[in-house]
Design an enzyme around this catalytic site. Structure first.
Site, PDB file in Angstrom:
ATOM      1  CG  ASP A 190     -13.910   6.394 -14.505  1.00 41.72           C
ATOM      2  OD1 ASP A 190     -14.320   7.506 -14.907  1.00 41.72           O
ATOM      3  OD2 ASP A 190     -12.829   5.898 -14.879  1.00 41.72           O
ATOM      4  CD1 TRP A 240      -8.206   3.366 -19.723  1.00 42.75           C
ATOM      5  CD2 TRP A 240      -8.527   4.719 -17.972  1.00 42.75           C
ATOM      6  NE1 TRP A 240      -7.640   4.581 -20.017  1.00 42.75           N
ATOM      7  CE2 TRP A 240      -7.814   5.434 -18.962  1.00 42.75           C
ATOM      8  CE3 TRP A 240      -8.847   5.375 -16.782  1.00 42.75           C
ATOM      9  CZ2 TRP A 240      -7.416   6.748 -18.801  1.00 42.75           C
ATOM     10  CZ3 TRP A 240      -8.456   6.681 -16.624  1.00 42.75           C
ATOM     11  CH2 TRP A 240      -7.750   7.363 -17.619  1.00 42.75           C
ATOM     12  CE  LYS A 267     -12.283   9.631 -23.171  1.00 40.14           C
ATOM     13  NZ  LYS A 267     -11.144   8.926 -23.650  1.00 40.14           N
TER      14      LYS A 267
HETATM   15  C1  LMR Z   1      -8.475   5.702 -23.528  1.00 40.13           C
HETATM   16  O1  LMR Z   1      -8.882   4.856 -22.717  1.00 40.13           O
HETATM   17  O2  LMR Z   1      -7.974   5.390 -24.607  1.00 40.13           O
HETATM   18  C2  LMR Z   1      -8.652   7.153 -23.235  1.00 40.13           C
HETATM   19  O3  LMR Z   1      -9.328   7.313 -22.033  1.00 40.13           O
HETATM   20  C3  LMR Z   1      -7.368   7.909 -23.303  1.00 40.13           C
HETATM   21  C4  LMR Z   1      -6.427   7.595 -22.178  1.00 40.13           C
HETATM   22  O4  LMR Z   1      -6.024   8.536 -21.508  1.00 40.13           O
HETATM   23  O5  LMR Z   1      -6.094   6.426 -21.949  1.00 40.13           O
END
Ligand code: LMR
Length: 396
Positions: free
Chosen positions: A211, A130, A246
């Site tokens: 996570d 991420w 979520k």
């Molecule tokens: C995402 O990955 O799109 C979500 O977790 C929102 C974010 O804060 O990036």
């Protein structure tokens, strides 16, 4: 003071929402930011949350500060949800925890805690991970490195390469793993792979940092916690950042939990004092509202049941949308086999197409998703899927 600051590019994920809002094409499609959407493209408040809000409105009599640890019932309820109510680490009093402002807040205070433990801590993240893991952890001053995870060419996990990389990390290094519904790829470890990673963590002595932001969106609330629970029972120490954005749909309320599993009960009290000190130095204490709602739901059997049903509905819908997308891509004669999307879990899939193709879709078809080719499956619906599939097939 500010004169020397350069302007920064928009956030790779959140910036997409701004660009999408500006786009005047009525047929635009938003598969960017990871929020759940219904068939009409709305993100409604869950019914269980609406009910909890009513109860909170009647029962809350003060806005005085909550404890630095957070809403006590929230913490207990969440620990049961994540670790399992009968978790040996809970029963042996080895778990310290604080409510945090979202999963992001939890990630950040845990990174700050790691820095206090050892300023030279190195954190290994999956390649890819991420996008916001990098600043959340790196800006705490920790060194980051990546381990191989996903092969775009085969749309599958590079498990052997991942294991051989992790076998060489140093004792005391930290390895960030996605508990379920890997963001951005949707490619999750199997049970057997989790078992191997847990055994390796013990052998090498790295600290697992899990996570978990999408529990319930993959296979089920308990099923999605398999790896995390196995790891918690296998290793002496571990940390977890959990999010309620979520699965409770509480995005804007910023509700998360930072969890530290300690080697023994005496150390638990020390770690609890340290994490509260870290949080106090950044934002003092978490906001109460969202945690209080989760507490109400998890403390009430019929509300819990209602919420579990809503999580199951979101999960089932996303599974159906995956199939719908794959079938439509095939029907449009896409020159690539996208059936791997059906195997991936949760809210995201990697289409495994090039950034130039993603940008072309954005510029020419008003289809918005992350440059990495991550799509938010929940942004698909029966009305946009055909246009979407035709657009994707068109850029291949
Ligand atoms: C995402 O990955 O799109 C979500 O977790 C929102 C974010 O804060 O990036």
């Amino acid at each position: 003071m500010f004169e020397n600051l350069p302007a920064l590019a928009p956030d790779p994920i959140l910036g997409l929402s701004t660009a999408f809002k500006k786009d005047t094409n009525p047929a635009k499609i938003d598969l960017g930011v990871g929020v759940y959407k219904d068939e009409h493209g709305n993100t409604p408040i869950l019914k269980s949350i609406v009910e909890a809000q009513k109860q909170l409105m009647e029962s809350e009599t003060s806005k005085v500060y909550i404890t630095p640890q957070g809403v006590p019932g929230f913490i207990d309820g969440m620990l049961g949800l994540i670790l399992g109510k009968a978790s040996p680490v809970l029963l042996s009093n080895r778990v310290a925890a604080v409510q945090a402002p979202g999963g992001c807040g939890a990630l950040r205070i845990l990174a700050e805690l790691l820095k206090r433990c050892n300023p030279d801590t190195k954190v290994w993240v999956s390649d890819p991970t991420w996008a916001n893991h990098i600043p959340l952890i790196g800006n705490a001053g920790l060194e980051l490195a990546s381990y191989p995870y996903f092969d775009k060419a085969t749309a599958s996990i590079k498990f052997d390469e991942m294991m051989s990389c992790l076998a060489d990390v140093k004792k005391g290094d930290v390895v960030l793993l996605h508990g379920c519904c890997h963001n951005p790829t949707g490619a999750d470890l199997t049970k057997e792979q989790w078992q191997q990673v847990a055994a390796l963590a013990n052998k090498v002595g790295f600290l697992p940092f899990i996570d978990v932001a999408y529990q319930g969106f993959g296979e089920g609330l308990d099923e999605d916690a398999y790896g995390l629970r196995l790891m918690a029972e296998s290793v002496p120490e571990m940390i977890i950042a959990a999010s309620c954005s979520k699965n409770f749909g509480l995005y804007r309320e910023r509700v998360g939990l930072a969890v530290m599993i300690t080697p023994n009960s005496a150390n638990r009290d020390i770690v609890q004092s340290q994490i509260q000190y870290v949080a106090r130095g950044i934002y003092s204490m978490p906001p109460s509202y969202g945690g209080a709602l989760v507490d109400i739901i998890l403390a009430n059997k019929s509300l819990t049941h209602m919420w579990e049903g809503e999580v199951a509905d979101m999960r089932e819908r996303m599974i159906q949308l995956r199939k719908l997308l794959v079938d439509n891509l095939a029907a449009q004669g896409a020159s690539k086999d996208f059936s791997f999307i059906n195997q991936q879990k949760g809210m995201f899939s990697f289409l495994c197409i090039a950034p130039e193709q993603v940008q072309k879709l954005r510029n020419e078809n008003s289809v918005y998703f992350v440059d990495s080719s991550r799509v938010n499956i929940a942004g698909i619906n029966t009305k946009n899927v055909e246009v979407l599939a035709a657009a994707i097939a068109g850029v291949l």
